[in-house]
Design a protein around this motif. Sequence first.
Motif, PDB file in Angstrom:
ATOM      1  N   GLU A 208       9.971  65.493  41.002  1.00 24.12           N
ATOM      2  CA  GLU A 208      10.984  66.524  41.249  1.00 24.12           C
ATOM      3  C   GLU A 208      12.187  66.349  40.333  1.00 24.12           C
ATOM      4  O   GLU A 208      12.940  67.288  40.100  1.00 24.12           O
ATOM      5  CB  GLU A 208      11.417  66.485  42.716  1.00 24.12           C
ATOM      6  CG  GLU A 208      10.302  66.929  43.636  1.00 24.12           C
ATOM      7  CD  GLU A 208      10.754  67.065  45.091  1.00 24.12           C
ATOM      8  OE1 GLU A 208      11.944  67.346  45.325  1.00 24.12           O
ATOM      9  OE2 GLU A 208       9.906  66.893  45.976  1.00 24.12           O
ATOM     10  N   TRP A 209      12.386  65.147  39.835  1.00 21.11           N
ATOM     11  CA  TRP A 209      13.483  64.905  38.904  1.00 21.11           C
ATOM     12  C   TRP A 209      13.177  65.428  37.523  1.00 21.11           C
ATOM     13  O   TRP A 209      14.084  65.698  36.747  1.00 21.11           O
ATOM     14  CB  TRP A 209      13.742  63.406  38.819  1.00 21.11           C
ATOM     15  CG  TRP A 209      15.069  63.006  39.340  1.00 21.11           C
ATOM     16  CD1 TRP A 209      15.816  63.677  40.257  1.00 21.11           C
ATOM     17  CD2 TRP A 209      15.808  61.851  38.970  1.00 21.11           C
ATOM     18  NE1 TRP A 209      16.978  63.007  40.492  1.00 21.11           N
ATOM     19  CE2 TRP A 209      16.997  61.873  39.725  1.00 21.11           C
ATOM     20  CE3 TRP A 209      15.598  60.793  38.097  1.00 21.11           C
ATOM     21  CZ2 TRP A 209      17.964  60.876  39.615  1.00 21.11           C
ATOM     22  CZ3 TRP A 209      16.567  59.812  38.000  1.00 21.11           C
ATOM     23  CH2 TRP A 209      17.733  59.849  38.751  1.00 21.11           C
TER      24      TRP A 209
ATOM     25  N   ALA B  35      21.315  60.112  42.866  1.00 22.95           N
ATOM     26  CA  ALA B  35      20.068  59.366  42.922  1.00 22.95           C
ATOM     27  C   ALA B  35      19.224  59.877  44.068  1.00 22.95           C
ATOM     28  O   ALA B  35      18.006  60.027  43.956  1.00 22.95           O
ATOM     29  CB  ALA B  35      20.363  57.880  43.113  1.00 22.95           C
ATOM     30  N   ALA B  38      17.433  63.835  44.211  1.00 21.76           N
ATOM     31  CA  ALA B  38      16.195  64.280  43.582  1.00 21.76           C
ATOM     32  C   ALA B  38      15.030  64.406  44.544  1.00 21.76           C
ATOM     33  O   ALA B  38      14.006  64.980  44.214  1.00 21.76           O
ATOM     34  CB  ALA B  38      15.823  63.308  42.473  1.00 21.76           C
ATOM     35  N   ARG B  39      15.181  63.875  45.720  1.00 23.43           N
ATOM     36  CA  ARG B  39      14.125  63.953  46.719  1.00 23.43           C
ATOM     37  C   ARG B  39      12.791  63.383  46.250  1.00 23.43           C
ATOM     38  O   ARG B  39      11.739  63.847  46.641  1.00 23.43           O
ATOM     39  CB  ARG B  39      13.945  65.394  47.199  1.00 23.43           C
ATOM     40  CG  ARG B  39      15.096  65.856  48.082  1.00 23.43           C
ATOM     41  CD  ARG B  39      14.896  67.284  48.499  1.00 23.43           C
ATOM     42  NE  ARG B  39      14.973  68.151  47.339  1.00 23.43           N
ATOM     43  CZ  ARG B  39      14.595  69.406  47.327  1.00 23.43           C
ATOM     44  NH1 ARG B  39      14.063  69.950  48.392  1.00 23.43           N
ATOM     45  NH2 ARG B  39      14.712  70.130  46.227  1.00 23.43           N
ATOM     46  N   ILE B  40      12.856  62.398  45.364  1.00 20.64           N
ATOM     47  CA  ILE B  40      11.642  61.663  45.004  1.00 20.64           C
ATOM     48  C   ILE B  40      11.139  60.959  46.259  1.00 20.64           C
ATOM     49  O   ILE B  40      11.934  60.411  47.009  1.00 20.64           O
ATOM     50  CB  ILE B  40      11.972  60.571  43.955  1.00 20.64           C
ATOM     51  CG1 ILE B  40      12.507  61.196  42.690  1.00 20.64           C
ATOM     52  CG2 ILE B  40      10.787  59.682  43.662  1.00 20.64           C
ATOM     53  CD1 ILE B  40      11.474  61.758  41.795  1.00 20.64           C
ATOM     54  N   LEU B 425      17.983  57.908  35.850  1.00 17.91           N
ATOM     55  CA  LEU B 425      19.317  58.466  36.036  1.00 17.91           C
ATOM     56  C   LEU B 425      20.125  58.354  34.749  1.00 17.91           C
ATOM     57  O   LEU B 425      20.807  59.304  34.343  1.00 17.91           O
ATOM     58  CB  LEU B 425      20.019  57.752  37.193  1.00 17.91           C
ATOM     59  CG  LEU B 425      21.440  58.220  37.486  1.00 17.91           C
ATOM     60  CD1 LEU B 425      21.648  58.366  38.994  1.00 17.91           C
ATOM     61  CD2 LEU B 425      22.466  57.253  36.930  1.00 17.91           C
TER      62      LEU B 425
END
Lengths: 454, 454
Positions: A208-209, B35, B38-40, B425
Amino acid sequence: MGLLSIPTSSSSSSSSSSAVPTLFLVCCAFFVSQALGARIPHPERFLPFIWPLPEKFSFGNETLSLDPALSLSGNGAAFNIVREAFERYKGILFKHGDRFSFLRTLRPAYDVNKLSITVHSNSEELQLGVDESYNLFVSGAHQLSGSGGSQLRCDTSRHYLPVNVIKQIIEAMSYAKLNVLHWHIIDEQSFPLEVPSYPNLWKGSYSEWERYTIEDAHDIVNFSKMRGINVMAEVDVPGHAASWGVGYPDLWPSPFCKQPLDVSKKFTFDILSGILTDMRKIFPFELFHLGGDEVNTGKKPSTLFHLSSVRRLLGPGVCPKAVAKGFRCVFSNQGVWYLDHLNVPWEVVYDADPLEGIQKASEKKLVIGGEVCMWGETADTSDVQQTIWPRAAAAAERLWSPRDFTSGKHAKVTALKRLQYFRCLLNRRGVAAAPVTNFYARTAPDGPGSCLVQ
Amino acid sequence: MGLLSIPTSSSSSSSSSSAVPTLFLVCCAFFVSQALGARIPHPERFLPFIWPLPEKFSFGNETLSLDPALSLSGNGAAFNIVREAFERYKGILFKHGDRFSFLRTLRPAYDVNKLSITVHSNSEELQLGVDESYNLFVSGAHQLSGSGGSQLRCDTSRHYLPVNVIKQIIEAMSYAKLNVLHWHIIDEQSFPLEVPSYPNLWKGSYSEWERYTIEDAHDIVNFSKMRGINVMAEVDVPGHAASWGVGYPDLWPSPFCKQPLDVSKKFTFDILSGILTDMRKIFPFELFHLGGDEVNTGKKPSTLFHLSSVRRLLGPGVCPKAVAKGFRCVFSNQGVWYLDHLNVPWEVVYDADPLEGIQKASEKKLVIGGEVCMWGETADTSDVQQTIWPRAAAAAERLWSPRDFTSGKHAKVTALKRLQYFRCLLNRRGVAAAPVTNFYARTAPDGPGSCLVQ
């Protein structure tokens, strides 16, 4: 305060036209100023330290000082893009106030206080065929005239490039006069772009990033426009499209054969239509790239996966065939203009001839530009800039500058010094351009020393 | 719109203090937000995806949305540095307007609309010993508390680093909570700094382009200050000083022996005094570094030039000796914290123990920080960022974060994933951090893939 170490010789009026956008060329004006402002001793006085060289110019060898209150005149001052570029480059040239100047005894007077730009187009719209020529006068004694057309292809599928990084690339493109960003957005490895009509498509992104929203894409287009750069988007179909089926598995011929797209289904064309409709809203440039390479038209789809490994060996010579049939062509020789080929040195990039194998003047005119390609298999944020630079700039001069200056007997000797200088200029502006003469592109300098000789 | 995927569990009040500046810590607040935004999928829920980990924190596992109109409260709002950092990070988090949001169906509500920062110091001055602790509350549900002290040494003599590049490094330092830039400005190869009292000194620069004016130095100090970073300048005397004599040959013992400085002449001390007086005006940090290494005190000055090659082999263990005598010490183990040692992987950097060999609590207190060193022999603008990052960040967590989190049985498994995330990031913010697990630092990724696993 900046110092300008050229003008004073004779000048003459000139103009030119070309098939690429207009207004990025203002960058050149300030590049000249800064490049010369450093007062580096010129090892070669034959050509000024400008990269790429403009079509026509006059120059001298005195040092002139540049007023921080430099003003802009000419019809260029009426264009937003020119005015913003003028302010941007003033920021680059005049970084500081004179806070500590009281500590110095030297206080030069200002010889240059006006920049005049005459733009020949009457529109700011960037499209194919727009007249991009201009004249540039520095204190009435200096003149440049511009033409050229060159593009850089960036691959954001093999590795995702963050928006900030793409902007850094675009900014550096403007310094080197590369004026089309060919954005190879999607490939078999990942589908990073948001497509509002088919929101599951970017499930094919790495994470998603590692995605571009439509705002991101719009941001990139607008950032490019203000630097005179068009964005030519690419959606590579139907061969390099395995990532599309992550979100819509029906696009795959079968779970075991994931590309090309299954062209036997109406759904495939619906999706393609949806993508193109959405992208048309974001990318105003009239050219759009549909890939089309490496589709196995034989009966063994499983071999498709192997074809990608031979793409880089397909060979040069497409342009002569295309223009012979009346098509326009953008030159991109895989052997020498694929920047991920790290063993190709700058001078081989520089020597490439977009018109090779084309004899007729009418056919030469159909070669409308050239492209260096930054394929992303081993290039991500950590190394993309030093893979692109400075070699892409070598291609830019080949595309942009008159043969008389760039192909003579001593051309490469002169060019090397100018290119080393240009590389330092990129470094100075924060661009991680690699040493010009290192054995493999993007490798480290091999010891202490000046950037001017590495 | 940003999404925040942590808070909701319990919080408790906490505070801490340390020997380093205060206000850069606000960066952490937004780092957390982005950080998490992003919902990783979190591969490890044991620790939040924050790097380096703060001293105390609480976190949950829900996803919360972050209001673009996020406001700042707490006493932190009274500090210029905090307010400017707040705006800077809002710019990073909320890059776009919502121009295209009409195309989307999903419009999340905002769960988080306030950030409260309590700073424990009552001054913005950055000096050694300032209380830098703070509390950070996100919507009353999340809390961080900070301490730590860590520095990065940058060498601008072996290769000149342009001011823009130094700023890029400083910006990235703030993300990783490295809070002292140890600027190794001058060495035997070049003297890039302007010294108004002795204007011939920078004749020892590589070129006129590869110089720092006093405005440049002031600009770097101010840019650092706004990011909570002190600049500790270094003038390495008397051993590494051959470049001084380019402008003032009297400083050389003879034309054939160019270092150390000729300490038999009064002129040598006049120049040193002039340099220190000028630099004192530009560098407000109370610590200043005088080098002092590699002076041959034997009778054969010609061997001096060979000593530099063994500097990197001098070995660890200085801190235990220093603190045993009551001196304060900054830890910097050549074997593992010299970033130009490309074969040292991130986990070896991470495992270094600044307190190794020191038993007494009273002596441990004298170790006031640690330093990673970016020596410049093979690092210039083209590769300096990827040589520093992400390994410098590994050292930052070692210095900044509690042992309980960073040295347990599974610490490195958890840390690797968080560090890969932190590297992404950095990439996202335009910093060319290299893949975390590549065999040699700063080498390319070995194939297509997500930055999260490279």
